[in-house]
Scaffold this active site. Sequence first.
Site, short mmCIF file in Angstrom:
data_model
loop_
_atom_site.label_atom_id
_atom_site.label_comp_id
_atom_site.label_asym_id
_atom_site.label_seq_id
_atom_site.Cartn_x
_atom_site.Cartn_y
_atom_site.Cartn_z
N GLU A 51 0.82 -1.21 0.00
CA GLU A 51 0.00 0.00 0.00
C GLU A 51 0.85 1.26 0.00
O GLU A 51 0.55 2.23 -0.70
CB GLU A 51 -0.93 0.00 1.21
CG GLU A 51 -1.87 1.20 1.25
CD GLU A 51 -2.85 1.17 2.41
OE1 GLU A 51 -3.71 2.07 2.50
OE2 GLU A 51 -2.75 0.24 3.25
N HIS A 105 -5.33 6.26 0.16
CA HIS A 105 -5.09 4.92 0.72
C HIS A 105 -5.56 3.85 -0.25
O HIS A 105 -6.30 4.12 -1.21
CB HIS A 105 -5.83 4.76 2.05
CG HIS A 105 -5.27 5.59 3.16
ND1 HIS A 105 -4.41 5.08 4.11
CD2 HIS A 105 -5.41 6.90 3.45
CE1 HIS A 105 -4.07 6.04 4.94
NE2 HIS A 105 -4.66 7.17 4.56
N GLU A 171 -10.14 5.47 -0.50
CA GLU A 171 -9.71 4.06 -0.47
C GLU A 171 -9.85 3.55 -1.90
O GLU A 171 -10.96 3.25 -2.37
CB GLU A 171 -10.57 3.25 0.49
CG GLU A 171 -10.37 3.58 1.95
CD GLU A 171 -9.16 2.93 2.58
OE1 GLU A 171 -9.03 3.00 3.80
OE2 GLU A 171 -8.34 2.34 1.84
#
Length: 547
Positions: A51, A105, A171
Amino acid sequence: MKRTLFLALLAIGLVFTPFGNAAGAQSVKKVIVDAGHGGSDTGATGNGLREKDLTLKIAQKVNKNLVNNYTVNTKMTRTSDVYISLKQRTNIANSWGADLFLSIHINAAGGSGYEDYIHNRNATSEDIKVQNEVNKEISKVLAEYGKNNRGKKKANFHVLRESKMTSILLEILFIDNKSDAALLKNEKFLNDMSKAISTGVANALALPEKGNSATGTSNTNTSAKEKITVSKATGTYIVTADSLNVRTGDGTNYPTIGSLKKNAQVKVTGKTSKGWYQFSFKGKTGYVSGAYLKVKPAAAKPAPKPQSNQIKVSKASGTYIVTANSLNVRSGNSTKFSSLGSLKKNNQVTVTGKTSNNWYQFKFKGKTGYVSGAYLKAKPVAAKPAAKKPAPAAKNNQIKITKASGTYIVTANSLNVRSGNSTKFSSLGSLKKNNQVTVTGKTSNNWYQFKFKGKTGYVSGAYLKAKPVQSAKAKSTKSIKVTKASGTYRVTASTLNVRSGNTASHSKIGSLARGNKVKVTGKTSNGWYRINLKGKVGFVSGQYLKR
């Protein structure tokens, strides 16, 4: 007649003439572009991706799109693979006086698609406006690639709660979903997603496009006549942007006379009131924005090699267990220090101190060594453990649970037990491969609920498999090969099941408590010990016994 009318109107002030560009009076918006995780904090992992790498890559693309296409000031919380705490990130934004905090993210732990968040209690109309615009632009990209938009959501994340300006957290797909991960490896998808994000931000903040003024014409000539106030400044600076335009004055409305590449050096001769630096460029006087410069370190003294006696260590004690397969022991508290050797998984270290960046100090082969705390876990204390306060940010009673039961086996080498049904909840501890859990419920995103050390815990169903149903026929102990062994051992587990055979799949015939003593009569090839329990032959795992 017309001339007479014009003069009359002019006399009473009804004829107006332009006084320049009104847009120039507006202040330039400030946007913080936050790449989630970094350094020792990898974030979620899956399908060969991390990530922290993806968030930095996307953040850099978004930042470049904003700077190249709009009149805006931007700042990134990190531009390389370094660890920055959540508090540091919001402090950067708050102290800079940003207008928007944009946190990027990648999702994980069961699912597919995109979602974004604003604060669940203190969201303003501006927060909602940004979320609407960004989600709208990203929906176009998701539709093109056939991905699901999971919607506009709210949560109590630190960066949304502690930032003193409009804020949003994105996200972007699920790293542990193969289809999503394939897109996260696709450069065109990343470019399209980054462009959509920057377009949504620009629409929400009404950022002027570069080259356009309020009237649709350039105001270069007007600005060029303005007097530039320059104060004395000296020193050598290094360019931090990939490409930095050199202009004839201290603003983006001045003409470009060239550009500088990343890491190029400039010797400044002055600084303007707008924070731009003056220097000589190809025989001309040029200006560049100070936002994309950093001071070159003094070359008089070479950077000293790190020395362990310069490391600030606070007092710490306790025994910790190594969780990595191989962990380097360093002479100081970072990977820049030399290696003194290594530790293997499950090795134990007795620490003597802890540094501010979460490295632990201990004695290693007669020397002072350091290891990263990211790869250590505290050894369970034999006595009654001190009760831990529940994580304040997450409340289990907000999680929707459907009824479920059964025994499941852990398939991951190490599986974190969380206080809620995602990796954003605090960790209560961990389970090892082949550990068994008896579940009491299941959430909508495939996490299982069970009792863990007296608390309600959750683990991702992606790393569990149902325990095979025990065959109706009991397994005979006669088929188990046992070698000769003897001695008295003490039980180390809080509760140790006694089985009819040498695996957890054999039926349970009783149990032993921590501290009970047992006399072994034999040992199997897989490390189980044979004992007598209430007149029956039983077996217990040797990993929970010690002399």
